[in-house]
Design a protein around this motif. Structure first.
Motif: not given
Length: 158
Positions: A86-93, A103-109, A123-130
């Motif tokens: 599951a998506v968590s902080i530190g994961a690449r999505v 198609v985009m790849e993000y690192l959640i920080v 992780n607090e941005s709209p996309v990160g939070r979602a």
């Protein structure tokens, strides 16, 4: 009042430590030298070089205090702690914009480390939070100023 925890990846921790070291060992000295030179010009009441140097000194000292507080309250997200279920902080999505097919790849920080130019989103941005807690195949809707955007999670990795 308790201080807010700062979530950092190992790379983010190193970056902040390097910035703090640079500010303390290089920038402080440079600004002190600029102040000394400006003082040598005489009357400092109308000396713009002196005012500029003092303003920069105040900025640097404020940034040093901020960095020290962030590092003091840091919680490090280690690579081995990042789960790919599951998506968590530190994961690449890897996500796909369902309207345009991008198609985009993000690192959640954490917020201290966020840098959209490097595809690091908070992780607090709209996309990160979602994205947090979601799994591969999930479709999410994100409300942004331009309207609603729908994404599909294609991949989660370390």
């Amino acid at each position: 009042m308790s201080e807010k925890e700062t979530l950092l990846t190992q790379g983010g921790l190193l970056k902040l430590e390097e910035e703090l070291d640079h500010l303390k060992s290089v920038k402080r000295r440079e600004v002190a030298e600029r102040i000394q030179v400006a003082i040598s010009y005489g009357d400092i009441s109308e000396n713009s070089e002196y005012e500029d140097a003092k303003n920069e000194q105040a900025f640097i000292e404020g940034r040093i205090m901020t960095l020290e507080k962030m590092l003091r309250n840091a919680r490090i997200i280690r690579d081995e702690d990042v789960a790919t279920g599951a998506v968590s902080i530190g994961a690449r999505v890897v996500i796909k914009d369902l309207e345009f097919g991008d198609v985009m790849e993000y690192l959640i920080v954490g917020t201290a480390e966020a840098d959209p130019t490097e595809n690091k989103i908070s992780n607090e941005s709209p996309v990160g939070r979602a994205l947090l807690g979601r799994v591969i195949g999930d479709k999410i809707e994100v409300n942004v100023p331009a309207g609603m955007i729908e994404y599909e999670i294609l991949e989660i990795k370390k």
